[in-house]
Design a protein around this motif. Structure first.
Motif, PDB file in Angstrom:
ATOM      1  N   UNK A   3       0.842  -1.192   0.000  1.00  0.00           N
ATOM      2  CA  UNK A   3       0.000   0.000   0.000  1.00  0.00           C
ATOM      3  C   UNK A   3       0.874   1.237   0.000  1.00  0.00           C
ATOM      4  N   UNK A   4       0.375   2.290  -0.644  1.00  0.00           N
ATOM      5  CA  UNK A   4       1.064   3.579  -0.676  1.00  0.00           C
ATOM      6  C   UNK A   4       0.243   4.599   0.085  1.00  0.00           C
ATOM      7  N   UNK A   5       0.898   5.392   0.918  1.00  0.00           N
ATOM      8  CA  UNK A   5       0.210   6.419   1.701  1.00  0.00           C
ATOM      9  C   UNK A   5       0.979   7.726   1.577  1.00  0.00           C
ATOM     10  N   UNK A   6       0.275   8.766   1.089  1.00  0.00           N
ATOM     11  CA  UNK A   6       0.887  10.080   0.994  1.00  0.00           C
ATOM     12  C   UNK A   6       0.618  10.880   2.274  1.00  0.00           C
ATOM     13  N   UNK A   7       1.482  11.845   2.526  1.00  0.00           N
ATOM     14  CA  UNK A   7       1.283  12.782   3.621  1.00  0.00           C
ATOM     15  C   UNK A   7       2.022  14.079   3.290  1.00  0.00           C
ATOM     16  N   UNK A   8       1.702  15.114   4.048  1.00  0.00           N
ATOM     17  CA  UNK A   8       2.420  16.371   3.907  1.00  0.00           C
ATOM     18  C   UNK A   8       1.676  17.471   3.171  1.00  0.00           C
ATOM     19  N   UNK A  17       6.495  26.714   0.701  1.00  0.00           N
ATOM     20  CA  UNK A  17       7.032  25.383   0.430  1.00  0.00           C
ATOM     21  C   UNK A  17       6.240  24.320   1.176  1.00  0.00           C
ATOM     22  N   UNK A  18       6.229  23.145   0.610  1.00  0.00           N
ATOM     23  CA  UNK A  18       5.687  21.958   1.250  1.00  0.00           C
ATOM     24  C   UNK A  18       6.547  20.769   0.854  1.00  0.00           C
ATOM     25  N   UNK A  19       6.540  19.771   1.707  1.00  0.00           N
ATOM     26  CA  UNK A  19       7.231  18.528   1.394  1.00  0.00           C
ATOM     27  C   UNK A  19       6.248  17.373   1.511  1.00  0.00           C
ATOM     28  N   UNK A  20       5.997  16.726   0.392  1.00  0.00           N
ATOM     29  CA  UNK A  20       5.127  15.559   0.386  1.00  0.00           C
ATOM     30  C   UNK A  20       5.963  14.301   0.595  1.00  0.00           C
ATOM     31  N   UNK A  21       5.362  13.345   1.275  1.00  0.00           N
ATOM     32  CA  UNK A  21       5.997  12.053   1.470  1.00  0.00           C
ATOM     33  C   UNK A  21       5.067  10.960   0.963  1.00  0.00           C
ATOM     34  N   UNK A  22       5.661   9.876   0.506  1.00  0.00           N
ATOM     35  CA  UNK A  22       4.900   8.689   0.109  1.00  0.00           C
ATOM     36  C   UNK A  22       5.584   7.493   0.741  1.00  0.00           C
ATOM     37  N   UNK A  23       4.835   6.766   1.550  1.00  0.00           N
ATOM     38  CA  UNK A  23       5.364   5.602   2.231  1.00  0.00           C
ATOM     39  C   UNK A  23       4.760   4.339   1.634  1.00  0.00           C
ATOM     40  N   UNK A  24       5.615   3.386   1.342  1.00  0.00           N
ATOM     41  CA  UNK A  24       5.157   2.082   0.840  1.00  0.00           C
ATOM     42  C   UNK A  24       5.245   1.085   1.977  1.00  0.00           C
ATOM     43  N   UNK A  25       4.132   0.415   2.251  1.00  0.00           N
ATOM     44  CA  UNK A  25       4.108  -0.563   3.332  1.00  0.00           C
ATOM     45  C   UNK A  25       3.988  -1.964   2.761  1.00  0.00           C
ATOM     46  N   UNK A  26       4.491  -2.934   3.538  1.00  0.00           N
ATOM     47  CA  UNK A  26       4.471  -4.314   3.082  1.00  0.00           C
ATOM     48  C   UNK A  26       5.883  -4.853   3.029  1.00  0.00           C
ATOM     49  N   UNK A  27       5.996  -6.123   2.662  1.00  0.00           N
ATOM     50  CA  UNK A  27       7.312  -6.740   2.526  1.00  0.00           C
ATOM     51  C   UNK A  27       7.801  -6.487   1.114  1.00  0.00           C
ATOM     52  N   UNK A  28       8.736  -5.559   0.994  1.00  0.00           N
ATOM     53  CA  UNK A  28       9.170  -5.055  -0.303  1.00  0.00           C
ATOM     54  C   UNK A  28      10.641  -5.338  -0.510  1.00  0.00           C
ATOM     55  N   UNK A  29      10.941  -5.890  -1.663  1.00  0.00           N
ATOM     56  CA  UNK A  29      12.339  -6.134  -2.013  1.00  0.00           C
ATOM     57  C   UNK A  29      12.882  -5.006  -2.888  1.00  0.00           C
ATOM     58  N   UNK A  30      12.034  -4.495  -3.775  1.00  0.00           N
ATOM     59  CA  UNK A  30      12.498  -3.435  -4.662  1.00  0.00           C
ATOM     60  C   UNK A  30      11.303  -2.686  -5.229  1.00  0.00           C
ATOM     61  N   UNK A  31      11.426  -1.361  -5.267  1.00  0.00           N
ATOM     62  CA  UNK A  31      10.452  -0.512  -5.943  1.00  0.00           C
ATOM     63  C   UNK A  31      11.104   0.035  -7.193  1.00  0.00           C
ATOM     64  N   UNK A  32      10.466  -0.102  -8.311  1.00  0.00           N
ATOM     65  CA  UNK A  32      11.029   0.357  -9.575  1.00  0.00           C
ATOM     66  C   UNK A  32      10.766   1.847  -9.727  1.00  0.00           C
ATOM     67  N   UNK A  33      10.050   2.252 -10.733  1.00  0.00           N
ATOM     68  CA  UNK A  33       9.808   3.682 -10.922  1.00  0.00           C
ATOM     69  C   UNK A  33       8.747   4.183  -9.956  1.00  0.00           C
ATOM     70  N   UNK A  34       9.023   5.324  -9.347  1.00  0.00           N
ATOM     71  CA  UNK A  34       8.088   5.998  -8.445  1.00  0.00           C
ATOM     72  C   UNK A  34       7.775   7.371  -9.016  1.00  0.00           C
ATOM     73  N   UNK A  35       6.552   7.811  -8.784  1.00  0.00           N
ATOM     74  CA  UNK A  35       6.186   9.102  -9.352  1.00  0.00           C
ATOM     75  C   UNK A  35       5.117   9.780  -8.497  1.00  0.00           C
ATOM     76  N   UNK A  36       5.076  11.098  -8.602  1.00  0.00           N
ATOM     77  CA  UNK A  36       3.964  11.893  -8.088  1.00  0.00           C
ATOM     78  C   UNK A  36       3.166  12.408  -9.283  1.00  0.00           C
ATOM     79  N   UNK A  37       1.867  12.216  -9.227  1.00  0.00           N
ATOM     80  CA  UNK A  37       0.939  12.801 -10.172  1.00  0.00           C
ATOM     81  C   UNK A  37       0.071  13.819  -9.424  1.00  0.00           C
TER      82      UNK A  37
END
Length: 121
Positions: A3-8, A17-37
Motif C-alpha cells: 500500500x502507498x500512503x501520501x502525507x504532507x 514550500x511543502x514537502x510531500x511524502x509517500x510511504x510504501x508498506x508491506x514486505x518489499x524487495x524493490x520498488x522500480x519507478x516511483x512518481x507523483x501525479x
C-alpha cells in the motif's frame, strides 16, 4: 499487498514550500519507478515528477527548478520537495509505482489515496 500512503499536504501561501511524502508498506524487495501525479478539479491527471530505481528524475515543465523528487530505498519512502509554490499547483497529489518486487512476487500499478495541496493567500 503493498500500500502507498501520501502525507504532507496542506494550505500554503504563494511562494511557500511543502514537502510531500509517500510511504510504501508491506514486505518489499524493490520498488522500480516511483512518481507523483496531480489532478485538479475538471482536469486530467498529470505526471509531476518521476524517479527511477537508479535515481534518474524527470519533471513536468511547469515545476522544473521548483520541485525536487527523491527516494530513500532503505525506508521505502519517496519525497517531493515543493518550493516557490503557485496557485496553479493547487491539486490533489498522488504517488504511484509501476512495479514492485514484493514478498509474493511482482505487483503492478499502485496508487496512493492522494493528499490535497492548496496554494492560496
Amino acid at each position: 499487498q503493498v500500500q502507498l500512503v501520501e502525507s504532507g499536504g496542506g494550505l500554503v501561501q504563494p511562494g511557500g514550500s511543502l514537502r510531500l511524502s509517500c510511504a510504501a508498506s508491506g514486505t518489499i524487495h524493490r520498488i522500480y519507478n516511483w512518481a507523483f501525479y496531480r489532478q485538479a478539479p475538471g482536469k486530467e491527471r498529470e505526471l509531476v515528477a518521476e524517479i527511477t530505481s537508479d535515481g534518474a528524475t524527470t519533471y513536468l515543465d511547469s515545476v522544473k527548478g521548483r520541485f525536487t523528487v527523491s527516494r530513500d530505498n532503505a525506508k521505502n519512502m519517496m519525497y517531493l520537495q515543493m518550493n516557490s509554490l503557485k496557485s496553479e499547483d493547487t491539486s490533489v497529489y498522488y504517488c504511484h509505482t509501476d512495479k514492485i518486487a514484493a514478498m509474493e512476487g511482482f505487483e503492478y500499478e499502485h496508487w496512493g489515496q492522494g493528499t490535497q495541496v492548496t496554494v492560496s493567500s
